[in-house]
Scaffold this motif. Structure first.
Motif, mmCIF file in Angstrom:
data_model
loop_
_atom_site.group_PDB
_atom_site.id
_atom_site.type_symbol
_atom_site.label_atom_id
_atom_site.label_comp_id
_atom_site.label_asym_id
_atom_site.label_seq_id
_atom_site.Cartn_x
_atom_site.Cartn_y
_atom_site.Cartn_z
ATOM 1 N N LEU A 34 7.269 -3.200 -2.270
ATOM 2 C CA LEU A 34 5.820 -3.294 -2.054
ATOM 3 C C LEU A 34 5.121 -2.024 -2.514
ATOM 4 O O LEU A 34 4.050 -2.070 -3.141
ATOM 5 N N THR A 35 5.748 -0.892 -2.227
ATOM 6 C CA THR A 35 5.140 0.367 -2.627
ATOM 7 C C THR A 35 5.067 0.456 -4.150
ATOM 8 O O THR A 35 4.042 0.852 -4.717
ATOM 9 N N ILE A 36 6.165 0.098 -4.804
ATOM 10 C CA ILE A 36 6.171 0.151 -6.264
ATOM 11 C C ILE A 36 5.112 -0.788 -6.827
ATOM 12 O O ILE A 36 4.365 -0.434 -7.755
ATOM 13 N N PHE A 37 5.001 -1.970 -6.233
ATOM 14 C CA PHE A 37 3.992 -2.939 -6.661
ATOM 15 C C PHE A 37 2.592 -2.321 -6.576
ATOM 16 O O PHE A 37 1.793 -2.388 -7.521
ATOM 17 N N SER A 38 2.299 -1.696 -5.435
ATOM 18 C CA SER A 38 0.984 -1.074 -5.255
ATOM 19 C C SER A 38 0.756 0.021 -6.269
ATOM 20 O O SER A 38 -0.318 0.158 -6.856
ATOM 21 N N VAL A 39 1.824 0.820 -6.456
ATOM 22 C CA VAL A 39 1.689 2.007 -7.287
ATOM 23 C C VAL A 39 1.362 1.613 -8.725
ATOM 24 O O VAL A 39 0.607 2.311 -9.410
ATOM 25 N N VAL A 40 1.939 0.500 -9.170
ATOM 26 C CA VAL A 40 1.669 0.060 -10.537
ATOM 27 C C VAL A 40 0.175 -0.249 -10.721
ATOM 28 O O VAL A 40 -0.394 0.021 -11.787
ATOM 29 N N VAL A 76 -1.350 -7.760 -0.871
ATOM 30 C CA VAL A 76 -1.983 -8.981 -1.364
ATOM 31 C C VAL A 76 -3.375 -8.683 -1.940
ATOM 32 O O VAL A 76 -3.795 -9.277 -2.936
ATOM 33 N N PHE A 77 -4.070 -7.714 -1.347
ATOM 34 C CA PHE A 77 -5.425 -7.416 -1.811
ATOM 35 C C PHE A 77 -5.466 -6.579 -3.070
ATOM 36 O O PHE A 77 -6.480 -6.527 -3.755
ATOM 37 N N ILE A 78 -4.354 -5.879 -3.323
ATOM 38 C CA ILE A 78 -4.388 -4.923 -4.435
ATOM 39 C C ILE A 78 -4.712 -5.579 -5.774
ATOM 40 O O ILE A 78 -5.636 -5.120 -6.488
ATOM 41 N N PRO A 79 -4.042 -6.665 -6.171
ATOM 42 C CA PRO A 79 -4.414 -7.261 -7.471
ATOM 43 C C PRO A 79 -5.813 -7.875 -7.448
ATOM 44 O O PRO A 79 -6.490 -7.887 -8.481
ATOM 45 N N LEU A 80 -6.230 -8.363 -6.267
ATOM 46 C CA LEU A 80 -7.574 -8.953 -6.192
ATOM 47 C C LEU A 80 -8.631 -7.889 -6.461
ATOM 48 O O LEU A 80 -9.563 -8.095 -7.241
ATOM 49 N N THR A 81 -8.487 -6.750 -5.810
ATOM 50 C CA THR A 81 -9.433 -5.654 -6.015
ATOM 51 C C THR A 81 -9.395 -5.199 -7.464
ATOM 52 O O THR A 81 -10.434 -4.859 -8.056
ATOM 53 N N PHE A 82 -8.213 -5.221 -8.031
ATOM 54 C CA PHE A 82 -8.077 -4.853 -9.442
ATOM 55 C C PHE A 82 -8.892 -5.804 -10.332
ATOM 56 O O PHE A 82 -9.633 -5.376 -11.227
ATOM 57 N N ILE A 83 -8.774 -7.108 -10.073
ATOM 58 C CA ILE A 83 -9.519 -8.091 -10.878
ATOM 59 C C ILE A 83 -11.021 -7.860 -10.744
ATOM 60 O O ILE A 83 -11.771 -7.821 -11.741
ATOM 61 N N ALA A 84 -11.463 -7.649 -9.487
ATOM 62 C CA ALA A 84 -12.890 -7.379 -9.282
ATOM 63 C C ALA A 84 -13.301 -6.137 -10.052
ATOM 64 O O ALA A 84 -14.386 -6.081 -10.657
ATOM 65 N N THR A 143 -13.542 -3.306 1.092
ATOM 66 C CA THR A 143 -13.655 -2.755 -0.257
ATOM 67 C C THR A 143 -13.514 -3.872 -1.300
ATOM 68 O O THR A 143 -14.200 -3.871 -2.328
ATOM 69 N N PHE A 144 -12.666 -4.829 -0.994
ATOM 70 C CA PHE A 144 -12.512 -5.971 -1.898
ATOM 71 C C PHE A 144 -13.827 -6.754 -2.031
ATOM 72 O O PHE A 144 -14.261 -7.078 -3.139
ATOM 73 N N ILE A 145 -14.473 -6.982 -0.902
ATOM 74 C CA ILE A 145 -15.743 -7.724 -0.934
ATOM 75 C C ILE A 145 -16.781 -6.966 -1.756
ATOM 76 O O ILE A 145 -17.466 -7.527 -2.618
#
Lengths: 324, 324, 324, 324, 324
Positions: A267-273, B273-281, C278-280
Motif C-alpha cells: 500500500l505504501t509503495i502504491f501511494s508513493v508512486v 483508495v482515494f489516492i488515484p481519485l485525487t490524482f485524476i481530479a 481534499t478529494f472533493i
C-alpha cells in the motif's frame, strides 16, 4: 458399587446395592475388587471406613477431590490417589476426575467421582481369565489399574498430538484468528495435563521405594519399572508438544505480522508512486500568467507521458531493490 | 494475650492482662496455648522469654518480622516461623503478617503481629471437644495451626484464581488498559505469595526431618505428610496461575497490537483508495490549453464514472486478497 | 593496622604503625582482632605471613582481590574471603571490596582493600562490653563480622529496593528515556550483587560443614543457621527485585510503544478525515466545461456542508468503533 | 618433541628428534616432562604408546581432537584432556586446541595439536628453580599445567570482557549495524568458551575425587581447591558476560527501534501539519461561480494567515502533548 | 534373520530362514549374534521368546516401538532398547527406528524395525578378525553396537551442523521465507534428536551402574566411560546447535524487520519531501482575484526554484540527521 471377586479358578462380578452384601466376598481367600462410582454419599464412605477399619484421614482424602496424586502407607493398607483422565472426543476436551485406591491384603477398593471409567480392558482381562492377573494378588491389580490410567494419559496426549500436527500443517498458510485460539486451547490442555503428570510421576516413583509386604513380589518389580518408563514418556511427550505449540505460536505471530507488513509495504509503495504524479498535476494546476508548457500544442499529452515514465521508473526501481 | 488451656475433659479459655496470671495454667498437666497479638510491647516479650527460659535469639526472632519462614530446634523448645496470609476482600489484596510459634512440652506460644488471625476453626474444634485435638498434645496443636495457615494459602490462591479465570474470559474481547493493570496486580500478588510459599515449603520439609522427642508420635506422621502435600499443591497452583497470567499478558498484547494493526490497515486502505481519485481530479485541474476531455459534453460525468470504477476495482482487489 | 585485644574484663584498642608491636597482644590469652586496611604493601603481608606461619597460598589469596568468596581450612588456621559491599548514597552506586579473614586460636586477622568498612557496630559492641561477644572467642567474632557484612547486603538491597519501588510508581505515567536508563542501572547493580551473593552463600554453607575444633561450640551453631537464613533471604530478595525490574522494563516498553501507537493512530485518523475532503475540493477544481454544481448559486456553501457532514460522519464512525 | 627433565638440584631441557633418545631421562629418578607438538605423525604416537605400555584407548583419545575434556584413570597412568585456548589479538578470535596429558610416576607427557602453547610461565618457573615445582613430582606439574590453561581461560574472558565493556559505552549512542555484528561475534565466542568450560569444570571436579596414589599428597589438595575455584570463577564470569551481551542486544534493538520510531513520528507529524493547509488551498482552487472570499481584496493574504495560524496551532498542540 | 557366530579362531555368517536352524550355533561355546530385521512377524518373536525362555515383557517391549530407551535386568538376560537413527541424505531428514538388544551369556539378539542398519562397521571388524572384538564376549559386542549407534548420533548432528553453519553465512544477506522454513526444519530435527538423546544418556548411565556378571570385566569399563562421554558430547552439541538456531531465528527476524523498516523509512521520507511541494502548487492553484506572484514575469520559474530549494533542503536535513 461394583464387585469383582476372583481367584485362579473362578470370577464373580456383580452390582451391589447394599453394602452388607459384600462381606461374603471379603471373607473368602479370593481377591476382591470393589469399585465405587460417585462420592455423593458420604455415609456410605463412613460405613466402608468403619467396616475395613480405615484411618479417618483416608476417608477425608477420598472425599477431597482436589488433592495432589499421592501415596500413603498405613499399617493396614496402602492409599494411592491419581487423576484419571478421559478424552471427550465430541467436545474435544480432557475430562478429569480423582481416583482413590485403597489396597489391602485381599481387597482393592477404587473410588471414582463419576460413572464411567477407563478400566474396561482390565475387567476384560479378568473375565477372560488371563493367568497373570488372575493369580497375582492385589498388588498386580493395583499395577494394572494405574497402568491403564497412565496408558490413557499417553492416549490423550496422542489425540492432542494429532490435532497439534494437523494445525502445524495449516499454520504455514492460514492466519485466521481461530487458529490462534485453537493453539491457545491446546496449550492450556497440555499444561493442565503436565500439572497432573508431574505429581503422578512423583507418586509412581514413591511406590517403588515403599518396602512393604505388599510389594515384595520380585516378579512384579519389572512392571513398576515399566510404569515409571511410561509416565516419564508421558511427561516428555507433553513437554515436546508444549515446545511445538510455543514454536507454532511464534510462527503464527511471525506469519501474521509478515503478512501485514507485506500488505502495508504494498500500500505504501502504491501511494508513493502516485505522489510525484499528483505533484506534477498540481504544478500545471497553478494559475501563473506565464507557464509556457500550458500552451504547447501537445502539452497535455507530454504531461501524461512524463507521468507514465516517472511511475514506471519508480516501479522498476522498487522492483529491482526487491521491495515487492 | 489469650490463653486456651485444655485436656481431654476440660477447656479454659480466657483473656489475660497480667502475664503473671498464666502460671497456674502452665503448671498444670493440661496443654496450654498462649496466643499473643501484637508485638508492640517488647518488655512483655522479655518477660515471657525469662519466664520460660527461652534463648535470647528466639526473642529477637519473634520481633524481627522480616525474616524467612524457618524452623529452629533448641534444647528446651522448637521455634517455628511462617507468614500468615489473609485475603482482604474489600481491598482485594493479600495481607501478610509474621507468625512465630514456640512449642514446649505442655505449652505452645503463638506470636502474631496484628489482631485478627485465621485460627478460629482450630479454636472451634477445641471448644467442641473434638477428641483428636483435645488428646494429642502440643505437636498436634502446632500441626493444626500450620495446617490452617497453609489452608489459607490455598484459599487465597483460589480467590486469586477466580479473578484470574474471570479475566481470562474478558481478555478475548476487552483490550482496555485497566485489564492490563489488573493482570499486573494479580501477577505481583501471585509472585509475592510464591516468594513466601517457597521457604515455607522448605520449613515444612525441615520439620519432618527433625528427630526430637516432640515428634515421635508415629500416628501424627501422616498429618505432616498431608501438610507437605498441601504446601506443594499451593506452590504448584501458584506456578500454574503465574503461567496463566503470563499467557494472558501475551494474549492481551497480541490482541491490542492485532486490533491496532487492523485499524491501521483499514485506514491505510481507505487512504489508498482515494489516492488515484485525487490524482485524476488533479489531472483535470491542470490548465493546459488543449485537454480534449474537458470539452466533452459529459466529460465531468465520465470522470466520476471512471473514479467510481477505479475505487470499486481497488476495493474488490483488496477484498479478494483478504486484506480487510 | 588496627588492633583490638579483648577478654571478658578488658579491651585495648590501638593503631599500630610497626608490625612488631603486636606481639605482646598475640601472646596474651585474650582474643586479638588485627584489622589491616589496604593491600598496597606486600612486604607487610609477607611479614605477617611469616610471623604467624601462614601458608603462602593464603598470602597470595589475600592479595588477589578478584577471587570468589571461599573458605579454606588449613592446619593452623581457617581462611575465609567474602566481598564487602557498601552503598555510596551520594553516587548511588554499590562499592565493593574484597575482605579476607584469617582465624586462628586467639587471633583473627581481617584484610581490607580500602580504608572504611562496615564493622563499626561490631567495634561498638566490643567497646560496650556486650558479654556474648567479649567471652566467645574468635569463632563468634568471625561470625559477627560475616553477619555484619551480610546485613549490609540486605541493607543495600533495601536501598535499591526503595529506588525500585519509587520507579514502579513513576513507570505508569512517565516514559522518559532517563527512566529506562535508571532501570538498566538498577538491573546491573542487582545482577552484580547476585553474582557476589551466590558464591557467598556457598561459602557460608561450607562453613557449617567444617568439622574443626574452631566450630565445635554447640551454642554458636544457631548463629550460623541465622547467617544461612540471612544470605538466603538476600538472594531471594535480589531475585525478587530482578523479576520486578524485568517486569518494569516490559511495562516501560509496552507503555512507550502503546503511547507511540496512540499518537500514530491519532495522526493517521486525522489525515484520513481530510483525505475525502481534499478529494472533493479536487473534483471542483477540475476545468470541465460542464460541471453543473459550479453554477448553483449556493454551490460553494453546499460543498462546505457536504465536507463537514463527511468529516463528522467519519469521526463519529471511528469513535463508535472505539478507534480513539 | 621437547623434554624437560628436572629434580631439586638440576634441570635438563632439550629438543628431541629421535624418540629413542628419551630413554635415559625416563630411567632416571628425576621428573621428566615430555611435550609433543603436533599430532600429524601417528607412528610416533604408536611408538610412545608401546614404549610406555599405554592402553590403546589412550593413543586413540590423543588423536581424537574433538573429544570432551575428561579424566580417565588407568592402572599405570592417569589420562587428562582439556581444551587449551589462546586469544589471537590480531584476528580478535579465540584459538582452541586439544591438550592431552598422560601422567605416570616420574613422567608427564603432554600432547598438543599445534606449535605454540601457554606453558612458558611453567617452564620459566622450572628454569628459575622455584622450590615448590622442582620438588613436588608429576602431580604438581600436572596441576601447574592445568592451572595455566585455566588462567588463560580467565585471561581470554578478561580480554573479551574489555571489548564488551567498551561496546557497552558505545551502545547508548551508536546504532550502526556493525555494532550488532560485533555483539553477535562476542556472544558466539562467549558461548563457545562456555561449552568448553562446563565439561572442563566437571573434569577438574573429577580429579579431586580420584583416590589414587598420584594424589595422596595432602599438601597439594589446597591447590586443586584453588583450581576448582578458578574454573568456577571462569564459568560465572562467562555467564555474567553472556547476560551482559543479551542485555546489550536488547538495548541495541530498543535503541534502533526507538530511533526509528522517533524518525517516523517526526515525519508523520510533519505530513500531518501540511494536510489541512493543502486542504484549504484545495478549497480555494475550486471553480465555483460564487466564492465570496476569492474576491476580498486581501483574501490571498488572509488565507496565508489562516494557514500559518492553523500550522502553528497544530505544532503547539503536538508539542504540548509531548509528541515530539 | 542374520546370524554371525564367532570365536577367536573362526567366524560363520549366514542368513537364516528357519528359526530351528539356529540351535547348533547357540549350543556352541562361541559368541552368537542373531540380528532380526522387521517386527512384522509376531509369531517368530513368540518362538524366539520360548526358545530362549525370555520374560513375556521382553517380547512385548520388542514389539512396542514407541517406548523410551531403557535398560532392564532379568535373571537370565539383559534387555536394552535405544533409538537407531540414520540420516537420509536424499530427503535431508533423520530416519529413526527402535532397536532392541537382548544379551545373554553367549548370545546377543538384536531386533530392528526395518531392513538396513548402521552396524556394517561392526560386522567388518568381526570379519577382519580384530582381536579385541573376537575375544571379548557378548558384553563387548553390546558395547560395540551401542557405540556405533551413538557414533551415528554424532554423525547426524555433524551433518545437521554443516547445514546450520551454511545457513549462518547466508542469513546475513538473504531474508527469503525459505530460509526461515529451513531454520524451522532444522530446529525440529535437532529437538527430535534431543528428545531421543536425553533418555538414551540416562540408559547408558544406567548400564554402568548395573552390577551383574555380564559387566564385571574391568578391562571394558573404560569403554563404557567413553560411551558416556560420547552421548554427553552428542547432547551438548545438540544443545549448542539449538542455541545457534534460536540465535539465527532472532537474527533473521531482526534482518527482515530492519530491512522492512529501511524500506518504509525511505518511502516515508520520499513522500514527505513532496508534501510541501504539493502544498506550494496548491497555493498557486487557488483562484483569488489578487495573488501578486501569479503575475510576476518569472513567477512560474521562481516557484520551481523555491520547490527545488525546499526539496534539497529537506533531503540535506534528513541526511545530516542520519535518517537515510
Amino acid at each position: 458399587m461394583r464387585v469383582i471377586d476372583f481367584d485362579e479358578e473362578q470370577l464373580h462380578e456383580l452390582q451391589l446395592y447394599e453394602f452388607a452384601e459384600i462381606n461374603k466376598y471379603i471373607d473368602s481367600d479370593s481377591v476382591t475388587w470393589l469399585n465405587i462410582d460417585g462420592l455423593h454419599d458420604p455415609s456410605l464412605l463412613e460405613q466402608i471406613g468403619k467396616a475395613f477399619d480405615l484411618d479417618r484421614i483416608i476417608v477425608s482424602d477420598v472425599l477431597n477431590t482436589d488433592q495432589r496424586p499421592k501415596i500413603q502407607e498405613y499399617d493396614e493398607c496402602l492409599y494411592v490417589s491419581i487423576k484419571m483422565m478421559r478424552y471427550n472426543e465430541a467436545e474435544r476436551e480432557v475430562v478429569t476426575e480423582n481416583l482413590s485406591l485403597v489396597m489391602m491384603e485381599d481387597l482393592l477398593i477404587s473410588f471414582q467421582e463419576m460413572k464411567g471409567d477407563v478400566f474396561d480392558p482390565v475387567r476384560e482381562r479378568l473375565r477372560k481369565g488371563k493367568k497373570k492377573i488372575r493369580t497375582s494378588g492385589t498388588d498386580y491389580l493395583l499395577f494394572a489399574l494405574l497402568d491403564i490410567v497412565i496408558d490413557h494419559y499417553l492416549y490423550i496426549l496422542a489425540q492432542l498430538g494429532e490435532r497439534i500436527e494437523f494445525l502445524e500443517d495449516q499454520i504455514m498458510t492460514d492466519t485466521s484468528r481461530e487458529l490462534l485460539e485453537e493453539i491457545g486451547d491446546l496449550k492450556r490442555e497440555i499444561n493442565f495435563m503436565r500439572r497432573n503428570i508431574v505429581p503422578a510421576r512423583e507418586m509412581i516413583h514413591g511406590i517403588s521405594k515403599i518396602e512393604s509386604d505388599y510389594f515384595v513380589d520380585v516378579e512384579n518389580e519389572v512392571h513398576w519399572q515399566e510404569l515409571k518408563g511410561n509416565i516419564s514418556l508421558a511427561l516428555e511427550s507433553a513437554d515436546g508438544y508444549r515446545d511445538m505449540l510455543s514454536d507454532m505460536m511464534n510462527i503464527y505471530h511471525t506469519s501474521v505480522s509478515s503478512k501485514l507488513n507485506d500488505v502495508m509495504k504494498f500500500l505504501t509503495i502504491f501511494s508513493v508512486v502516485f505522489i510525484p504524479l499528483t505533484f506534477i498535476a498540481g504544478i500545471y494546476g497553478t494559475n501563473f500568467d506565464n507557464i509556457p508548457e500550458l500552451h504547447f500544442e501537445h502539452g497535455y499529452y507530454v504531461m501524461w507521458s512524463v507521468m507514465i515514465v516517472v511511475a514506471l521508473g519508480m516501479i522498476y526501481y522498487f522492483k529491482r531493490r526487491g521491495w515487492f
